[in-house]
Design a protein around this motif. Structure first.
Motif, PDB file in Angstrom:
ATOM      1  N   THR A   1      -4.843  -2.717   9.159  1.00 28.08           N
ATOM      2  CA  THR A   1      -3.622  -2.192   8.241  1.00 28.08           C
ATOM      3  C   THR A   1      -3.969  -0.876   7.434  1.00 28.08           C
ATOM      4  OG1 THR A   1      -3.215  -4.518   7.872  1.00 28.08           O
ATOM      5  CG2 THR A   1      -2.291  -3.360   6.361  1.00 28.08           C
ATOM      6  N   LYS A   2      -5.324  -0.925   6.979  1.00 29.89           N
ATOM      7  CA  LYS A   2      -5.784   0.373   6.065  1.00 29.89           C
ATOM      8  C   LYS A   2      -5.567   1.572   7.150  1.00 29.89           C
ATOM      9  CE  LYS A   2      -9.276   2.387   3.388  1.00 29.89           C
ATOM     10  NZ  LYS A   2      -9.300   3.740   4.161  1.00 29.89           N
ATOM     11  N   GLU A   3      -5.861   1.412   8.315  1.00 32.33           N
ATOM     12  CA  GLU A   3      -5.859   2.376   9.163  1.00 32.33           C
ATOM     13  C   GLU A   3      -4.351   3.071   9.513  1.00 32.33           C
ATOM     14  OE1 GLU A   3      -7.729   2.004  13.244  1.00 32.33           O
ATOM     15  OE2 GLU A   3      -5.820   2.572  14.182  1.00 32.33           O
TER      16      GLU A   3
ATOM     17  N   LEU B   1      -2.134   2.411   7.393  1.00 35.62           N
ATOM     18  CA  LEU B   1      -1.627   3.295   6.029  1.00 35.62           C
ATOM     19  C   LEU B   1      -2.311   4.786   5.922  1.00 35.62           C
ATOM     20  CD1 LEU B   1      -2.070   0.523   3.393  1.00 35.62           C
ATOM     21  CD2 LEU B   1       0.010   1.809   3.968  1.00 35.62           C
ATOM     22  N   ASP B   2      -3.705   4.900   6.258  1.00 34.65           N
ATOM     23  CA  ASP B   2      -4.094   6.081   6.275  1.00 34.65           C
ATOM     24  C   ASP B   2      -3.423   7.042   7.260  1.00 34.65           C
ATOM     25  OD1 ASP B   2      -5.856   5.201   4.648  1.00 34.65           O
ATOM     26  OD2 ASP B   2      -7.558   5.020   6.134  1.00 34.65           O
ATOM     27  N   ARG B   3      -2.398   6.407   8.357  1.00 33.44           N
ATOM     28  CA  ARG B   3      -1.844   7.203   9.316  1.00 33.44           C
ATOM     29  C   ARG B   3      -0.382   7.360   8.708  1.00 33.44           C
ATOM     30  NH1 ARG B   3      -4.187   6.052  15.174  1.00 33.44           N
ATOM     31  NH2 ARG B   3      -3.944   8.012  15.683  1.00 33.44           N
ATOM     32  N   GLY B   4      -0.288   7.051   7.565  1.00 31.91           N
ATOM     33  CA  GLY B   4       1.274   7.289   7.145  1.00 31.91           C
ATOM     34  C   GLY B   4       2.161   6.352   7.077  1.00 31.91           C
TER      35      GLY B   4
ATOM     36  N   ASP C   1      -8.801  -3.809   8.268  1.00 33.85           N
ATOM     37  CA  ASP C   1      -9.015  -2.631   8.668  1.00 33.85           C
ATOM     38  C   ASP C   1      -8.024  -1.795   9.463  1.00 33.85           C
ATOM     39  OD1 ASP C   1     -11.611  -2.937   7.481  1.00 33.85           O
ATOM     40  OD2 ASP C   1     -12.766  -3.197   9.381  1.00 33.85           O
TER      41      ASP C   1
ATOM     42  N   GLY D   1       0.829  -1.093  -0.198  1.00 37.76           N
ATOM     43  CA  GLY D   1      -0.012   0.214   0.049  1.00 37.76           C
ATOM     44  C   GLY D   1       0.720   1.128   0.018  1.00 37.76           C
ATOM     45  N   SER D   2       2.131   1.262   0.518  1.00 40.27           N
ATOM     46  CA  SER D   2       2.811   2.409   0.700  1.00 40.27           C
ATOM     47  C   SER D   2       4.059   2.486  -0.346  1.00 40.27           C
ATOM     48  CB  SER D   2       3.708   2.439   1.927  1.00 40.27           C
ATOM     49  OG  SER D   2       4.392   1.431   2.148  1.00 40.27           O
TER      50      SER D   2
END
Length: 225
Positions: free
Chosen positions: A169-171, A173-176, A167, A52-53
């Motif tokens: 993992t996405k959290e 990613l959403d937090r950088g 969820d 994702g990153s």
């Protein structure tokens, strides 16, 4: 000075530096609690964070792989786990143990961190492939009854806990996040900043406004005036 805050820490058992980070945080949990700082450990899937990153594992880049042999030796000594070694089956697909940890956190919260330590130590010190259900069951049996082990493994394959790991993992990613261990630290003012790695705790303590002793280098012999 007003203190207090929260450290949200995203970890995957596939990362030895996540092991080091958890060791360090747990050693300081009571001290942090005395300053009203909460710790929340969240299992994530590092493979998903890398994809994702756009990051790549260090062993896939020759320069990083070469440096890692020095850095890991230093870290093992510093964190007091000299028996940590890269297992022959590394890297693993960590979905099973990480999903199991998501369920343990929900259903057996008092033993969650200890279970994380069991998985870390069995994989990184004893060479147990925790991605295999039968071996994961043996690791869990150190702390849980046979019915509880079956319950944990069954729920690790349940849609609800598969989705919860996604969820988490996405959290992250959403937090950088671009790796593990990843932290989001909230201070007493309600401000948040991200931190990465197992060697940034002094920066975190400073951000939280905590009293701490930084590295000190004394003069050799008699100090000059």
């Amino acid at each position: 000075m007003t203190m207090g805050g929260k450290i949200t820490c995203y970890l995957d058992c596939v990362s030895p530096y996540s092991y080091f980070a958890l060791l360090y945080l747990e050693r300081h949990r009571e001290a942090l609690k005395s300053h009203d700082v909460e710790i929340d450990i969240i299992p994530v899937f590092l493979g998903g964070i890398n994809v994702g990153s756009g990051n790549k594992p260090p062993w896939t880049l020759p320069a990083k792989a070469k440096y890692s042999s020095f850095d890991s030796a230093r870290a093992k000594k510093y964190f007091g786990v000299p028996n940590v070694k890269t297992p022959s089956f590394f890297p693993i697909l960590s979905l099973l143990p990480q999903r199991a940890l998501v369920y343990v956190k929900a259903a057996h919260p008092k033993s969650f961190v200890l279970t994380f330590f069991d998985i870390f130590s069995e994989m990184w010190e004893n060479g147990i492939d925790v991605s295999k259900p039968e071996l994961m069951a043996k690791v869990l049996s150190k702390r849980y009854t046979d019915p509880q082990v079956r319950e944990i493994l069954e729920n690790a394959n349940n849609t609800e806990y598969k989705q919860k790991l996604n969820d988490n993992t996405k959290e992250a990613l959403d937090r950088g996040a671009f790796g593990c261990p990843w932290y989001v630290v909230k201070n007493s003012k309600g401000d948040e900043e991200p931190f990465f790695g197992s060697d940034r705790f002094h920066f975190m303590w400073e951000y939280l406004g905590l009293p701490f002793k930084d590295l000190e280098l004394p003069f050799a012999g008699k100090a000059k005036i």
